[in-house]
Write an enzyme that holds these catalytic residues in place. Structure first.
Site, PDB file in Angstrom:
ATOM      1  N   ARG A  52      -7.329   4.087  -0.035  1.00  0.00           N
ATOM      2  CA  ARG A  52      -7.511   2.641  -0.182  1.00  0.00           C
ATOM      3  C   ARG A  52      -8.942   2.236   0.149  1.00  0.00           C
ATOM      4  NH1 ARG A  52      -3.312  -1.097   2.966  1.00  0.00           N
ATOM      5  NH2 ARG A  52      -4.676  -0.635   4.720  1.00  0.00           N
ATOM      6  N   LYS A 151      -9.735  -4.388   0.383  1.00  0.00           N
ATOM      7  CA  LYS A 151      -9.776  -4.720   1.808  1.00  0.00           C
ATOM      8  C   LYS A 151     -11.251  -4.877   2.185  1.00  0.00           C
ATOM      9  CE  LYS A 151      -7.354  -3.388   6.049  1.00  0.00           C
ATOM     10  NZ  LYS A 151      -6.582  -4.596   6.338  1.00  0.00           N
ATOM     11  N   GLU A 184       1.866 -12.679   0.689  1.00  0.00           N
ATOM     12  CA  GLU A 184       1.967 -11.853   1.893  1.00  0.00           C
ATOM     13  C   GLU A 184       1.562 -12.703   3.083  1.00  0.00           C
ATOM     14  OE1 GLU A 184      -1.009  -8.735   1.966  1.00  0.00           O
ATOM     15  OE2 GLU A 184      -2.486 -10.006   0.992  1.00  0.00           O
TER      16      GLU A 184
HETATM   17  N1  PXG Z   1      -1.877  -7.512   4.099  1.00  0.00           N
HETATM   18  C1  PXG Z   1      -3.095  -7.741   4.600  1.00  0.00           C
HETATM   19  C2  PXG Z   1      -3.880  -8.877   4.097  1.00  0.00           C
HETATM   20  C3  PXG Z   1      -3.616  -6.890   5.580  1.00  0.00           C
HETATM   21  O1  PXG Z   1      -4.825  -7.093   6.076  1.00  0.00           O
HETATM   22  C4  PXG Z   1      -1.537  -5.631   5.492  1.00  0.00           C
HETATM   23  C5  PXG Z   1      -1.105  -6.499   4.520  1.00  0.00           C
HETATM   24  C6  PXG Z   1      -0.667  -4.485   5.900  1.00  0.00           C
HETATM   25  O2  PXG Z   1      -1.209  -3.265   5.412  1.00  0.00           O
HETATM   26  P1  PXG Z   1      -0.995  -1.882   6.185  1.00  0.00           P
HETATM   27  O3  PXG Z   1      -1.702  -0.898   5.338  1.00  0.00           O
HETATM   28  O4  PXG Z   1      -1.593  -2.013   7.552  1.00  0.00           O
HETATM   29  O5  PXG Z   1       0.469  -1.656   6.223  1.00  0.00           O
HETATM   30  C7  PXG Z   1      -2.824  -5.812   6.038  1.00  0.00           C
HETATM   31  C8  PXG Z   1      -3.329  -4.874   7.076  1.00  0.00           C
HETATM   32  C9  PXG Z   1      -6.387  -6.137  12.193  1.00  0.00           C
HETATM   33  C10 PXG Z   1      -5.526  -5.311  11.322  1.00  0.00           C
HETATM   34  O6  PXG Z   1      -7.132  -5.559  12.956  1.00  0.00           O
HETATM   35  C11 PXG Z   1      -5.169  -5.798  10.095  1.00  0.00           C
HETATM   36  C12 PXG Z   1      -4.391  -5.016   9.267  1.00  0.00           C
HETATM   37  C13 PXG Z   1      -3.960  -3.793   9.682  1.00  0.00           C
HETATM   38  C14 PXG Z   1      -4.331  -3.315  10.923  1.00  0.00           C
HETATM   39  C15 PXG Z   1      -5.119  -4.096  11.767  1.00  0.00           C
HETATM   40  O7  PXG Z   1      -6.341  -7.349  12.111  1.00  0.00           O
HETATM   41  N2  PXG Z   1      -4.065  -5.547   8.062  1.00  0.00           N
END
Ligand code: PXG
Length: 285
Positions: A52, A151, A184
């Site tokens: 990703r 991201k 989301e």
């Molecule tokens: N949507 C968004 C917009 C995200 O930023 C997810 C879904 C979930 O994705 P994953 O791959 O983690 O299942 C995310 C992930 C932080 C932090 O430090 C943010 C995320 C993940 C870990 C830490 O704010 N966002």
């Protein structure tokens, strides 16, 4: 011992880990990042997170100045240097320092940063009782303007939604896309259960394709649960039997109230609890 931070192949003490104020990551949010987790020294779904990161970089014409294998080795090196086994891992790749102008051609080389730190968990009570969330006014970025599949370091869209949620006393907030469909939450994907079927918005609904989301869909399929990626509306959320969120930090967290509507029985549902436990085992096995 001070925490060590990896920058461009070198480990620095946290206080000495510095990036130029001319870096376009800071000046314009021009860069990409990843949030990963390690359990007992093993990084969960490392390949998927690196994929990703590289996909995000490709979409913004950013060349990561190392191989995926080198990045994986650097993550493990940083974890070891900090004697961390259960950690939060933040990968950041910025465009690099440049002149005061948008032109990415006028930057030096990209900066690769790896932060490994203790993971900040939601209180256990939130898992037992379930979250209350609201739908916020901030619409998810239009995919044709800035794809939520990237991201990127430009997270203002999510931060504005997060602030709206916090002002209403909610730690997470539901975002709709430009069509008014459920997209989301600010840092988590959303799932609904209705009549035993598990549903989640498709990737073209304006979402980040979460690594946890993917893992939960696999676990559900293995458990014989029918899984659908279909457009969902707020109405679908309100009438769901169960609702939960997935993310690297949260893992699987139940939602019991949305916009003042009680979801199902108002307590974490059976399928939610089952998938939460299955995910817990998968990550730690
Ligand atoms: N949507 C968004 C917009 C995200 O930023 C997810 C879904 C979930 O994705 P994953 O791959 O983690 O299942 C995310 C992930 C932080 C932090 O430090 C943010 C995320 C993940 C870990 C830490 O704010 N966002």
């Amino acid at each position: 011992m001070s925490l060590k931070i990896f920058i461009n192949g070198q480990l620095f003490d946290k206080d000495d880990a510095k990036i130029s104020v001319y870096d376009h990551g800071l000046l314009y949010g021009d860069g990409v990042f990843e949030g990963l987790r390690s359990y007992s020294g093993r990084v969960f779904r490392l390949e998927q997170h690196l994929r990703r990161l590289w996909d995000s970089a490709k979409a913004i014409w950013l060349e990561i100045p190392m191989s995926r294998e080198a990045m994986a080795a650097a993550i493990n090196e940083t974890l070891r240097a900090n004697k961390l086994t259960d950690a939060y891992i933040r990968l950041v790749v910025t465009r690099g320092a440049g002149s005061l102008g948008l032109d990415p051609n006028r930057t030096s080389h990209p900066q690769v940063i790896i932060i490994t730190d203790k993971i900040q968990l939601y209180p256990e009570e939130m898992y037992e009782k379930g979250l209350e969330i609201i739908t916020v006014n901030t619409q998810r970025n239009h995919p044709a303007a800035l794809s939520p599949r990237i991201k990127s370091l430009n997270y203002l869209n999510n931060i504005l939604a997060k602030i709206e949620g916090l002002q209403a006393g909610c730690v997470e907030a539901l975002m709709l896309n430009h069509k008014g469909e459920v997209a989301e939450c600010t840092g988590d994907n959303i799932f609904l259960v209705r009549d035993g079927i598990l549903s989640t918005p498709p990737k073209d609904a304006g979402i980040l394709e979460g690594v946890t989301r993917e893992a939960v869909m696999e676990l559900a399929t293995q458990a014989g649960i029918q899984v659908r990626e279909i457009p969902l509306t707020k109405h679908d959320v309100y009438i769901a039997d169960e609702c939960f969120l997935t993310g690297t930090a949260a893992e699987v967290i139940p939602v019991v109230k949305v916009d003042s509507r009680v979801i199902g029985a108002g307590t974490p549902g059976k399928m939610t609890r089952d998938l939460k436990q299955r995910f817990h085992r998968l990550a730690r096995e």
